[in-house]
Motif scaffolding. Structure first.
Motif, PDB file in Angstrom:
ATOM      1  N   ILE A   1       0.840  -1.193   0.000  1.00  0.00           N
ATOM      2  CA  ILE A   1       0.000   0.000   0.000  1.00  0.00           C
ATOM      3  C   ILE A   1       0.877   1.246   0.000  1.00  0.00           C
ATOM      4  CG2 ILE A   1      -1.794   1.249   1.277  1.00  0.00           C
ATOM      5  CD1 ILE A   1      -2.566  -1.463   2.501  1.00  0.00           C
ATOM      6  N   ASP A   2       0.480   2.193  -0.793  1.00  0.00           N
ATOM      7  CA  ASP A   2       1.193   3.466  -0.829  1.00  0.00           C
ATOM      8  C   ASP A   2       1.146   4.082   0.569  1.00  0.00           C
ATOM      9  OD1 ASP A   2       2.070   6.058  -1.178  1.00  0.00           O
ATOM     10  OD2 ASP A   2       1.054   6.344  -3.084  1.00  0.00           O
ATOM     11  N   PRO A   3       2.289   4.428   1.153  1.00  0.00           N
ATOM     12  CA  PRO A   3       2.279   5.002   2.504  1.00  0.00           C
ATOM     13  C   PRO A   3       1.399   6.239   2.619  1.00  0.00           C
ATOM     14  CG  PRO A   3       4.515   4.409   1.858  1.00  0.00           C
ATOM     15  CD  PRO A   3       3.663   4.226   0.639  1.00  0.00           C
ATOM     16  N   ALA A   4       1.338   7.049   1.579  1.00  0.00           N
ATOM     17  CA  ALA A   4       0.486   8.237   1.627  1.00  0.00           C
ATOM     18  C   ALA A   4      -0.986   7.850   1.700  1.00  0.00           C
ATOM     19  CB  ALA A   4       0.747   9.117   0.407  1.00  0.00           C
ATOM     20  N   VAL A   5      -1.383   6.805   0.948  1.00  0.00           N
ATOM     21  CA  VAL A   5      -2.772   6.334   0.987  1.00  0.00           C
ATOM     22  C   VAL A   5      -3.091   5.746   2.356  1.00  0.00           C
ATOM     23  CG1 VAL A   5      -4.401   4.680  -0.007  1.00  0.00           C
ATOM     24  CG2 VAL A   5      -2.841   5.920  -1.499  1.00  0.00           C
ATOM     25  N   LEU A   6      -2.172   4.984   2.904  1.00  0.00           N
ATOM     26  CA  LEU A   6      -2.388   4.388   4.217  1.00  0.00           C
ATOM     27  C   LEU A   6      -2.532   5.458   5.293  1.00  0.00           C
ATOM     28  CD1 LEU A   6      -2.579   1.812   5.899  1.00  0.00           C
ATOM     29  CD2 LEU A   6      -0.090   1.823   6.076  1.00  0.00           C
ATOM     30  N   GLU A   7      -1.710   6.485   5.230  1.00  0.00           N
ATOM     31  CA  GLU A   7      -1.797   7.557   6.218  1.00  0.00           C
ATOM     32  C   GLU A   7      -3.118   8.315   6.080  1.00  0.00           C
ATOM     33  OE1 GLU A   7      -1.044   9.914   9.358  1.00  0.00           O
ATOM     34  OE2 GLU A   7       0.028   8.116   8.736  1.00  0.00           O
ATOM     35  N   ALA A   8      -3.544   8.552   4.829  1.00  0.00           N
ATOM     36  CA  ALA A   8      -4.837   9.221   4.614  1.00  0.00           C
ATOM     37  C   ALA A   8      -5.982   8.360   5.133  1.00  0.00           C
ATOM     38  CB  ALA A   8      -5.028   9.514   3.124  1.00  0.00           C
ATOM     39  N   ALA A   9      -5.880   7.042   4.968  1.00  0.00           N
ATOM     40  CA  ALA A   9      -6.919   6.143   5.482  1.00  0.00           C
ATOM     41  C   ALA A   9      -6.962   6.183   7.001  1.00  0.00           C
ATOM     42  CB  ALA A   9      -6.668   4.719   4.991  1.00  0.00           C
ATOM     43  N   ARG A  10      -5.802   6.266   7.638  1.00  0.00           N
ATOM     44  CA  ARG A  10      -5.778   6.363   9.100  1.00  0.00           C
ATOM     45  C   ARG A  10      -6.464   7.645   9.569  1.00  0.00           C
ATOM     46  NH1 ARG A  10      -0.040   4.470   8.794  1.00  0.00           N
ATOM     47  NH2 ARG A  10      -0.012   2.272   9.392  1.00  0.00           N
ATOM     48  N   ARG A  11      -6.188   8.746   8.871  1.00  0.00           N
ATOM     49  CA  ARG A  11      -6.829  10.020   9.263  1.00  0.00           C
ATOM     50  C   ARG A  11      -8.335   9.953   9.071  1.00  0.00           C
ATOM     51  NH1 ARG A  11      -2.319  12.248   6.426  1.00  0.00           N
ATOM     52  NH2 ARG A  11      -3.678  12.654   4.650  1.00  0.00           N
ATOM     53  N   GLU A  12      -8.783   9.361   7.956  1.00  0.00           N
ATOM     54  CA  GLU A  12     -10.220   9.266   7.706  1.00  0.00           C
ATOM     55  C   GLU A  12     -10.881   8.344   8.720  1.00  0.00           C
ATOM     56  OE1 GLU A  12     -13.834  10.099   5.720  1.00  0.00           O
ATOM     57  OE2 GLU A  12     -11.867  11.077   5.814  1.00  0.00           O
ATOM     58  N   ALA A  13     -10.233   7.230   9.049  1.00  0.00           N
ATOM     59  CA  ALA A  13     -10.786   6.320  10.051  1.00  0.00           C
ATOM     60  C   ALA A  13     -10.889   6.996  11.409  1.00  0.00           C
ATOM     61  CB  ALA A  13      -9.912   5.062  10.145  1.00  0.00           C
ATOM     62  N   ALA A  14      -9.861   7.769  11.777  1.00  0.00           N
ATOM     63  CA  ALA A  14      -9.895   8.482  13.057  1.00  0.00           C
ATOM     64  C   ALA A  14     -11.023   9.513  13.070  1.00  0.00           C
ATOM     65  CB  ALA A  14      -8.551   9.161  13.298  1.00  0.00           C
ATOM     66  N   HIS A  15     -11.246  10.175  11.941  1.00  0.00           N
ATOM     67  CA  HIS A  15     -12.327  11.167  11.858  1.00  0.00           C
ATOM     68  C   HIS A  15     -13.690  10.499  12.037  1.00  0.00           C
ATOM     69  CE1 HIS A  15     -14.965  14.302  10.399  1.00  0.00           C
ATOM     70  NE2 HIS A  15     -15.336  13.541   9.375  1.00  0.00           N
ATOM     71  N   LEU A  16     -13.931   9.388  11.327  1.00  0.00           N
ATOM     72  CA  LEU A  16     -15.218   8.707  11.434  1.00  0.00           C
ATOM     73  C   LEU A  16     -15.420   8.121  12.829  1.00  0.00           C
ATOM     74  CD1 LEU A  16     -15.356   6.904   7.961  1.00  0.00           C
ATOM     75  CD2 LEU A  16     -16.504   9.022   8.651  1.00  0.00           C
ATOM     76  N   GLU A  17     -14.348   7.601  13.414  1.00  0.00           N
ATOM     77  CA  GLU A  17     -14.433   7.096  14.784  1.00  0.00           C
ATOM     78  C   GLU A  17     -14.779   8.224  15.748  1.00  0.00           C
ATOM     79  OE1 GLU A  17     -14.487   4.216  15.985  1.00  0.00           O
ATOM     80  OE2 GLU A  17     -12.964   2.845  15.210  1.00  0.00           O
ATOM     81  N   GLY A  18     -14.214   9.404  15.514  1.00  0.00           N
ATOM     82  CA  GLY A  18     -14.511  10.548  16.373  1.00  0.00           C
ATOM     83  C   GLY A  18     -15.965  10.974  16.280  1.00  0.00           C
ATOM     84  N   VAL A  19     -16.513  10.972  15.049  1.00  0.00           N
ATOM     85  CA  VAL A  19     -17.930  11.325  14.875  1.00  0.00           C
ATOM     86  C   VAL A  19     -18.811  10.301  15.569  1.00  0.00           C
ATOM     87  CG1 VAL A  19     -19.777  11.631  13.185  1.00  0.00           C
ATOM     88  CG2 VAL A  19     -17.499  12.536  12.707  1.00  0.00           C
ATOM     89  N   ARG A  20     -18.463   9.021  15.419  1.00  0.00           N
ATOM     90  CA  ARG A  20     -19.258   7.984  16.084  1.00  0.00           C
ATOM     91  C   ARG A  20     -19.208   8.130  17.603  1.00  0.00           C
ATOM     92  NH1 ARG A  20     -18.155   1.641  15.084  1.00  0.00           N
ATOM     93  NH2 ARG A  20     -16.070   2.223  15.800  1.00  0.00           N
ATOM     94  N   ALA A  21     -18.036   8.397  18.133  1.00  0.00           N
ATOM     95  CA  ALA A  21     -17.909   8.551  19.585  1.00  0.00           C
ATOM     96  C   ALA A  21     -18.726   9.749  20.078  1.00  0.00           C
ATOM     97  CB  ALA A  21     -16.444   8.712  19.955  1.00  0.00           C
ATOM     98  N   GLN A  22     -18.714  10.829  19.313  1.00  0.00           N
ATOM     99  CA  GLN A  22     -19.463  12.018  19.709  1.00  0.00           C
ATOM    100  C   GLN A  22     -20.962  11.747  19.708  1.00  0.00           C
ATOM    101  OE1 GLN A  22     -18.523  15.426  17.305  1.00  0.00           O
ATOM    102  NE2 GLN A  22     -20.008  16.764  18.320  1.00  0.00           N
ATOM    103  N   LEU A  23     -21.453  11.092  18.648  1.00  0.00           N
ATOM    104  CA  LEU A  23     -22.879  10.783  18.570  1.00  0.00           C
ATOM    105  C   LEU A  23     -23.283   9.782  19.645  1.00  0.00           C
ATOM    106  CD1 LEU A  23     -23.308  10.514  14.689  1.00  0.00           C
ATOM    107  CD2 LEU A  23     -24.271  12.284  16.182  1.00  0.00           C
ATOM    108  N   THR A  24     -22.433   8.791  19.898  1.00  0.00           N
ATOM    109  CA  THR A  24     -22.737   7.792  20.925  1.00  0.00           C
ATOM    110  C   THR A  24     -22.856   8.441  22.300  1.00  0.00           C
ATOM    111  OG1 THR A  24     -21.594   6.063  19.673  1.00  0.00           O
ATOM    112  CG2 THR A  24     -21.928   5.681  22.026  1.00  0.00           C
TER     113      THR A  24
END
Length: 299
Positions: free
Chosen positions: A121-144
């Motif tokens: 996996i392209d390291p840049a793509v993997l890092e972007a995926a980590r940021r997006e996953a952290a963002h979605l996890e944050g939204v879920r935690a806030q709504l929960t």
């Protein structure tokens, strides 16, 4: 006398054989060699190896033969097909054995890049995926947290897939009665609690209505109309009451074509009578494909 010799000499000259060129075949041979050279140049130009596909094939063969490592097909080669030369290095782990702080909250899969399918996996793509996953996890935690604070923690089922964050509003007579698209008081409360968070997001929202496979009667000819009306009622409440921007939200009905639970049992009847709020990720497709694996919530 002299004139006779002259005539005889001319006659002899006319009967002399024309000189034969024995090297004429070299012209055709040179043309053939030139054409072959051009052919091989073209074949070489179009036969460059797709490195990602090569490594995927290499790993697949290694897994098929139950090898512990994925060796290069041309092990020891220093040429273009040397597997070691085309596998990008993964991000280094921290001194504690985990990844960088940006991976916090992503679960064990997000903490170890080697658990992500494929190590190319392209390291840049993997890092972007980590940021997006952290963002979605944050939204879920806030709504929960908001829902639990209002006694609604069990009213919404969250899941993250390659589309984004899904808020499953399972009907079960909490959001909609059977064969009805009218929002219950509990449904309005859930939307009002979630509304401010949804308003503050930049992503688009897809409101997707679903129905179980029980035929309807009365107001709705089919489950298509019923599921579409349910999605529309949720959309209208979010826009008209909670202030979600109209250009960011859409509604669609899927009838009973996309069940969450297969079968005709009571669980399937209840679970499939639902509306999903999908917070659509704006990340590129390659990034979104990695997010469910990083969060460990594929579905």
């Amino acid at each position: 006398m002299s004139s006779g010799r002259g005539r005889g000499g001319r006659r002899r000259a006319q009967h002399e054989e024309e000189h034969v060129n024995h090297e004429r075949w070299l012209v055709s041979y040179s043309d053939m060699i030139t054409v072959l050279m051009a052919l091989f140049i073209v074949l070489f130009a179009i036969s460059q190896v797709d490195q990602q596909k090569y490594v995927a094939l290499r790993d697949s063969l290694a897994a098929g033969f139950n090898t512990n490592a994925a060796p290069s097909v041309l092990d020891g080669s220093t040429g273009t097909l040397d597997g070691a030369s085309i596998v990008p290095e993964t991000a280094p782990a921290s001194s504690t054995g985990g990844m960088v702080d940006a991976d916090a909250g992503l679960g064990t899969q997000g903490a170890n890049p080697s658990s992500v399918p494929g190590e190319t996996i392209d390291p840049a793509v993997l890092e972007a995926a980590r940021r997006e996953a952290a963002h979605l996890e944050g939204v879920r935690a806030q709504l929960t947290a908001l829902l639990e604070a209002n006694g609604l923690g069990d009213a919404v089922r969250f899941r993250i897939n390659d589309r984004g964050l899904v808020l499953g509003l399972v009907a079960d007579d909490v959001f909609f009665a059977a064969a009805s698209a009218e929002l219950t008081p509990t449904a309005r409360q859930v939307l009002d609690v979630s509304g401010p968070t949804l308003v503050g997001l930049a992503e688009s929202i897809s409101v997707e209505g679903h129905a179980n496979n029980i035929p309807v009667s009365g107001r709705y000819p089919t489950n298509w109309e019923l599921s579409s009306d349910r999605a529309t009622q949720v959309l209208r409440h979010l826009v008209e009451v909670d202030g979600v921007q109209p250009h960011r939200i859409m509604a669609v009905g899927f009838g009973d074509a996309r069940p969450l639970v297969d079968g005709v049992g009571e669980d399937a009847i209840v679970a499939n009578r639902r509306v999903d709020l999908v917070i659509l990720s704006s990340a590129p497709e390659a990034v979104r494909a990695l997010v469910p694996t990083l969060t460990g919530t594929e579905g």
